[in-house]
Scaffold this motif. Structure first.
Motif: not given
Length: 262
Positions: A48-54, A56-60, A74-86
């Motif tokens: 449920t989101g904040d998959l990466i640190q703000l 750090h888009t390469g961490a996807y 796996a179902k992934l959501l995004v949080g305030n640290h995430d970047d939808r485009a990346a």
């Protein structure tokens, strides 16, 4: 139905400085190994989101590697640290609606709804605009089975000032109005963002918030800044049992040693 539930991984690009001096990939791996060993029969793994640190888009790419050997979808959501485009560059086949990282599906007689609560202004609080709310209203009208709603930001106040100002505070009233229209559905809410486990009710609806594999936040009800908590990495297990929804919090068995006192 059985769901393995993770939240707030905060992965960083390999070789980067570690947030709070802790390796988030190692702690996430401990939880994933535990899930693979104990809960390989789960129907889904939901993060449920904040998959990466703000920023750090390469961490996807690292996250994709970590998930390769998991035995369940796996179902992934995004949080305030995430970047939808990346995120979509690395996970182009992840279901989405209207440009948001959200979708729904029915699993074993339960509707699982994945809702994108990232704020349009890029700040850390949560937001649901009219587009996302209308989509949710439509999705909830599609069937009459119990609904499990997963999102990053909790709409409820949790009593920790530093976190309460970053909750889902734009569109929360409209969200509750929609849920009230569909309350015959037996709706449960599942959120991240808080970095600790808690549960309660919000507007009459039960909700649970899951801890993190990463650094937890302390239960401090006076400070207006976030304080770390020295806690082991953890994850959740959700089950439907005898017309009930049960949520367990599990500490990774690979973290340190256990001491039992008789």
């Amino acid at each position: 139905m059985k769901i393995a539930w993770l939240s707030d991984l905060h992965l960083v690009v390999p070789g980067s400085d570690l947030p709070r001096g802790v390796d988030p990939a190692h702690r996430a791996q401990l939880c994933l190994d535990d899930i693979r060993a104990r809960h390989a029969d789960a129907d889904r793994l939901i993060i449920t989101g904040d998959l990466i640190q703000l920023r750090h888009t390469g961490a996807y790419g690292l996250l994709k590697e970590l998930l390769e050997d998991m035995p369940m979808p796996a179902k992934l959501l995004v949080g305030n640290h995430d970047d939808r485009a990346a995120f979509f560059e690395v996970f182009p086949h992840m279901p989405h609606e209207l440009g948001y990282v959200q979708s729904s599906e029915v699993v074993d007689g339960h509707q699982l709804i994945y809702l994108d609560t990232v704020a349009d202004d890029g700040k850390h609080h949560g937001q649901l605009d009219s587009v996302r709310l209308q989509w949710l209203d439509k999705v909830l009208s599609q069937c009459d089975c119990p609904a499990l709603l997963f999102m990053h930001h909790p709409p409820a106040m949790v009593g920790i000032p530093a976190l309460d100002k970053m909750r889902l505070n734009v569109g929360d009233q409209a969200l509750n109005e929609i849920l009230q229209r569909h309350k015959h559905r037996s709706i449960h809410l599942f959120c991240g963002h808080v970095h600790r486990s808690l549960s309660g009710t919000w507007g009459g609806f039960p909700y649970a918030v899951m801890t993190t594999p990463h650094v937890g936040f302390a239960l401090d009800m006076q400070q207006h800044k976030l304080l770390p908590a020295d806690e082991a990495p953890g994850y959740g297990v959700i089950q439907s049992l005898d017309n009930s929804i049960v949520v367990h919090t599990q500490v990774s068995s690979g973290f340190g040693s256990s001491v039992f006192v008789r």
